[in-house]
Motif scaffolding. Structure first.
Motif, PDB file in Angstrom:
ATOM      1  N   PHE A 143       0.832  -1.205   0.000  1.00 21.23           N
ATOM      2  CA  PHE A 143       0.000   0.000   0.000  1.00 21.23           C
ATOM      3  C   PHE A 143       0.870   1.260   0.000  1.00 21.23           C
ATOM      4  CE2 PHE A 143      -3.630  -2.457   2.276  1.00 21.23           C
ATOM      5  CZ  PHE A 143      -3.998  -3.027   1.069  1.00 21.23           C
ATOM      6  N   ALA A 144       1.953   1.234   0.786  1.00 20.68           N
ATOM      7  CA  ALA A 144       2.867   2.397   0.815  1.00 20.68           C
ATOM      8  C   ALA A 144       3.479   2.631  -0.559  1.00 20.68           C
ATOM      9  CB  ALA A 144       3.960   2.183   1.856  1.00 20.68           C
ATOM     10  N   SER A 145       3.807   1.546  -1.254  1.00 19.23           N
ATOM     11  CA  SER A 145       4.376   1.670  -2.595  1.00 19.23           C
ATOM     12  C   SER A 145       3.361   2.267  -3.562  1.00 19.23           C
ATOM     13  CB  SER A 145       4.831   0.292  -3.094  1.00 19.23           C
ATOM     14  OG  SER A 145       5.275   0.350  -4.429  1.00 19.23           O
ATOM     15  N   ARG A 146       2.105   1.853  -3.456  1.00 18.41           N
ATOM     16  CA  ARG A 146       1.071   2.376  -4.354  1.00 18.41           C
ATOM     17  C   ARG A 146       0.842   3.867  -4.133  1.00 18.41           C
ATOM     18  NH1 ARG A 146      -4.039  -1.661  -4.486  1.00 18.41           N
ATOM     19  NH2 ARG A 146      -4.765   0.026  -5.854  1.00 18.41           N
ATOM     20  N   VAL A 147       0.895   4.293  -2.882  1.00 18.19           N
ATOM     21  CA  VAL A 147       0.677   5.706  -2.587  1.00 18.19           C
ATOM     22  C   VAL A 147       1.864   6.549  -3.025  1.00 18.19           C
ATOM     23  CG1 VAL A 147       0.416   7.385  -0.699  1.00 18.19           C
ATOM     24  CG2 VAL A 147      -0.968   5.302  -0.720  1.00 18.19           C
ATOM     25  N   SER A 148       3.065   6.055  -2.788  1.00 18.81           N
ATOM     26  CA  SER A 148       4.278   6.851  -3.006  1.00 18.81           C
ATOM     27  C   SER A 148       4.863   6.712  -4.400  1.00 18.81           C
ATOM     28  CB  SER A 148       5.344   6.458  -1.988  1.00 18.81           C
ATOM     29  OG  SER A 148       5.765   5.110  -2.192  1.00 18.81           O
ATOM     30  N   GLY A 149       4.628   5.568  -5.046  1.00 22.65           N
ATOM     31  CA  GLY A 149       5.307   5.304  -6.309  1.00 22.65           C
ATOM     32  C   GLY A 149       6.691   4.723  -6.130  1.00 22.65           C
ATOM     33  N   VAL A 150       7.130   4.519  -4.890  1.00 24.41           N
ATOM     34  CA  VAL A 150       8.436   3.918  -4.603  1.00 24.41           C
ATOM     35  C   VAL A 150       8.315   2.400  -4.750  1.00 24.41           C
ATOM     36  CG1 VAL A 150      10.189   3.564  -2.819  1.00 24.41           C
ATOM     37  CG2 VAL A 150       9.080   5.795  -3.062  1.00 24.41           C
ATOM     38  N   PRO A 151       9.214   1.723  -5.480  1.00 22.87           N
ATOM     39  CA  PRO A 151       9.079   0.279  -5.694  1.00 22.87           C
ATOM     40  C   PRO A 151       9.225  -0.506  -4.391  1.00 22.87           C
ATOM     41  CG  PRO A 151      11.221   1.044  -6.458  1.00 22.87           C
ATOM     42  CD  PRO A 151      10.430   2.273  -6.123  1.00 22.87           C
TER      43      PRO A 151
END
Length: 834
Positions: A143-151
């Motif tokens: 979820f954090a990756s989806r929000v931030s765009g960080v892989p």
């Protein structure tokens, strides 16, 4: 303490940290830190065991606990992050809608934590998110990756993939969404690919858990206790301790002399203690509870054999790669275990241990009896086990594999800049020099691009205003870049009236921009005659920092046409004297500024490098094919950069030519340009380099890392110069490339490179010395590797992130708005001039 590098910043998302039974995670993070990675840990539970392994004290990583966020007040702590969350809030709503449509309301805490974490990784400048286990922690990471765009990536272990279905914890979706999935055995990998046929096999990597081979090593000074069976693990069904007790009963019935020590605790302890009583093994089997890692290591150095009777648990839970078996192999402790799950990947039965069927106490007892009865067999098995541990389970090597995977994920993912609208951090970055087009290949253009990108990554909000942009450049930054209108400048046949009109136009444009963006600072790259930035800062009452990269007036007078030298000196004196702070790139430039404006406040901040761009790439081979001039065995000598009179490229041509064709060297000059090319080719031909000399036009900057790594040695061949005011960008990039360097010992080059450690240094202007150094590198492969590795390591303190820390400190010290200081400095200059 280990000095952190800005090369890579990774967030670990974990359920509980540090956990006493998960030493492999702690050791993995520590090894990444030793390799220069900055790690930040997000866990939603604090450790509950009340004790820690000694290694935890070595940890540098910041640890944040999500359980400190009150879920009842989620709207408050998410609203507080709205400046960053706002542009990404659609991702949050998408995740929430998916969960509601699935009837998956239990995911709400994970969604809220993941959203908050997505904001934090952007603010922290995190480049990759990694998690352990395919359950809740990797869901939050996803979820954090989806929000931030960080892989993101995660490591799948055992219970998380065997005891749960593919729909539990949305494992199927995470497998497909992750940049990479790591798992700890090939058995696990086959299971995942069978369960999720659409999964790309290349996206699933097997990396065994690593262990510290120094901590777990045979100790000849410790005598092994006779007939001591050691078993280590959580007291839960999948570890098979009930089968071990049955095997011990059989050994006792057969009259075998033994003593069994069980290290570990868990919910199964009461029933195991009761079973021990019924079997009459109170004196033969001791449960001693959990022990820290260093005590376990000592027990392994004293025991005779390690037993681990793994099997399927009642909840389908199973071990995948029991770390205790790896530790035993490394300790030279023979192993008896079961041919279950991934264990056959650890132990080759009959070679470095014995494997028996799971759930078979009789076979387990027979295996233990063989070991206890044959010291020679134990010795042979122990030696084989240690060799396998060194070959396959070394923590340093396996953590290095993980780091390679993370770097590859970061390289494939476009960088996501941290966004912020905090007051006091909006910076107008101004470059009115037409000769430095944004997106170009010149060193100054690269500097401008890298500086602005690093400024944003550090949490500042830059707006870049330039005089021109490189035509056809594919680079599209995440920060705004605006272009000034093309107006005549003094020095190109224009009048002072035209110059005045130009300055006024620049001020108007910047003033209009300020009204919409509200700048707090102006950071200007010094260019001839341009006072627009300084005068606007005075008018607005905001700090003005002037960056000086060369003595432009002297340089223009010597190498270019400068029609109004007196005015140029006056403008330079005015800018140096009135700027709130002057940043220079070398000590010689500092002295130059102070000679002109003795009261100037000056800081030396050299150029830098984005070392993360220099990760291993599959494009190196393609560049190598282009560079090699006369066969695959050529030793390629390389120079990168715009060819200017002060770069000494002619010296380099003479040096390679002087070694003759027998040297097997070819020379590549990258960045010559059409004007310099004919003279260079003629010089190479005259020196006998025909067929061994290649010149390339300037290449896009994103190709620089692979190009440099395709060369065998990189050269900075400066001639003897009375003044060396440069901060050579190429040298920092040479260092990051990890290739051996030969350079002239001059100016800042001598300060950042150390002879015989990070480079071979020769006197400036010495073609013969350059040639001798090139021969040394060619003939001594080990020397080249050592120099390249040391240069790469040294480059970590020269990153743009480090430079921006220094620039940020200057801006913060000036504070938002300093009209009294700015006005006083200008008034003082005017008074002194009158």
């Amino acid at each position: 303490m280990i000095e952190h590098s800005a090369e890579l910043k990774v967030a670990y998302v974990l359920k509980r940290f540090p956990r006493f039974s998960e030493t492999f995670i702690l050791n993995e993070i520590l090894e990444l830190e030793r390799r220069g990675v900055e790690v930040v840990v997000y866990a939603w539970l604090k450790p509950s065991e009340g004790r820690f392994h000694a290694q935890a004290s070595q940890l540098n990583a910041k640890v944040h606990y999500l359980d400190e966020l009150d879920l009842h007040n989620w709207h408050e702590w998410l609203s507080a992050e709205w400046p960053v969350l706002g542009p990404r809030v659609a991702c949050f709503w998408d995740i929430l809608r998916e969960s509601l449509e699935r009837g998956d309301s239990v995911r709400l805490p994970e969604i809220l934590w993941g959203t908050w974490l997505g904001v934090k990784v952007l603010q922290e400048g995190v480049q990759h998110i990694h998690s352990h286990f395919g359950t809740m922690s990797s869901t939050v990471a996803w979820f954090a990756s989806r929000v931030s765009g960080v892989p993101f990536s995660f490591t799948a272990h055992a219970k998380d993939i065997f005891a749960y279905s593919m729909s539990d914890h949305r494992l199927r979706e995470k497998l497909m969404a992750a940049s990479r999935v790591i798992t700890v055995t090939h058995f696990n990998r086959r299971h995942l690919l069978q369960q999720q046929p659409d999964l790309d096999p290349d996206a699933v990597r097997v990396i065994y858990n690593g262990i510290d081979l120094d901590l777990f090593a045979p100790n000849p000074r410790l005598a092994r206790l006779p007939n001591l069976i050691l078993s280590v693990g959580r007291l839960i069904p999948k570890k098979g301790f009930d089968d071990l007790l049955d095997a011990c009963k059989l050994l006792k019935q057969r009259g075998i002399d033994f003593h069994c020590l069980v290290v570990g605790d868990g919910p199964g302890e009461p029933s195991l203690v009761q079973k021990r009583f019924f079997l009459g093994l109170e004196r033969d089997v001791v449960f001693c509870g959990s022990k820290p890692q260093h005590e376990v290591a000592e027990l392994m150095q004293r025991a005779t054999v390690l037993a681990l009777a793994c099997k399927n648990g009642p909840d389908k839970n199973r071990d995948a790669l029991p770390t205790v078996l790896l530790e035993a192999l490394a300790s030279g402790l023979p192993v008896v275990s079961t041919d279950f799950s991934g264990i056959p990947e650890i132990v080759d039965s009959g070679t470095d241990g014995f494997l028996v069927p799971p759930g078979d106490p009789v076979a387990l007892a027979e295996g233990l009896e063989r070991m206890l009865g044959s010291p020679e067999l134990c010795r042979r098995v122990a030696e084989a086990g240690r060799k396998k541990a060194e070959r396959r389970f070394d923590l340093h090597r396996n953590a290095g594999e993980l780091l390679g995977v993370i770097r590859d994920c970061v390289r494939r993912q476009p960088p996501v800049p941290a966004q912020t609208t905090e007051s006091g951090r909006r910076v107008l970055v101004l470059c009115a020099d037409r000769g430095l087009p944004f997106g170009g290949t010149k060193g100054g253009s690269v500097h401008l691009q890298e500086f602005s990108q690093a400024l944003q990554a550090a949490g500042w909000s830059p707006t870049l205003v330039v005089a021109s942009r490189e035509h056809g450049s594919p680079y599209v930054p995440a920060y705004p870049v605006l272009t000034l209108p093309r107006l005549p400048v003094l020095g190109e046949g224009s009048s002072r009236e035209a110059e005045g009109a130009h300055i006024q136009a620049v001020q108007r444009i910047l003033g209009d921009l300020h009204r919409t963006r509200g700048f707090d600072f102006i950071y200007e790259r010094y260019s001839l005659f341009n006072t627009g930035g300084r005068m606007l800062a005075q008018k607005l009452g905001i700090p003005h920092v002037l960056e000086v990269n060369s003595p432009l007036v002297e340089e223009a007078a010597e190498f270019r046409r400068l029609e109004d030298l007196e005015l140029a000196h006056d403008v330079e004196r005015y800018l140096f004297s009135t700027a709130d702070h002057v940043v220079v790139v070398s000590n010689e430039l500092r002295d130059y500024v102070l000679r002109i404006a003795a009261s100037a406040k000056v800081s030396v901040i050299p150029n830098g490098v984005r070392i993360e761009n220099f990760a291993a790439s599959d494009r190196v081979g393609a560049w190598r094919e282009r560079l090699v001039a006369s066969g695959a065995r050529d030793f390629v000598v390389g120079f990168l950069g715009r060819v200017r009179p002060w770069h000494g490229v002619e010296l380099l041509i003479d040096a390679v030519a002087g070694l003759g064709p027998a040297s097997g060297m070819s020379l590549c000059i990258v960045g010559a340009g059409h004007e310099a090319l004919p003279a260079l080719e003629q010089r190479a031909k005259d020196g006998g380099l025909e067929g061994r000399f290649r010149c390339f036009d300037p290449v896009p900057h994103d190709a620089t890392p692979q190009l440099l790594q395709a060369m065998d040695v990189l050269v900075a061949p400066y001639p003897h110069l009375e003044r060396f005011y440069f901060s050579p960008l190429k040298v920092f990039e040479y260092m990051a490339a990890g290739r051996p360097i030969v350079a002239s010992a001059i100016g800042q080059v001598r300060e950042i490179l150390e002879h015989e450690r990070t480079a071979l240094l020769v006197p400036p202007g010495d073609a013969r010395g350059l040639g001798a150094a090139l021969l040394r590198v060619r003939d001594d492969t080990a020397l080249g590797v050592r120099l390249g590795d040391a240069a790469r390591a040294a480059a970590r303190v020269h990153t743009w992130a480090h430079r921006i820390e220094s620039v940020g400190a200057i801006l913060e010290s000036l504070g938002k708005g300093s009209p009294s200081r700015a006005e006083t400095r200008v008034e003082t200059y005017v008074a002194n001039s009158l």
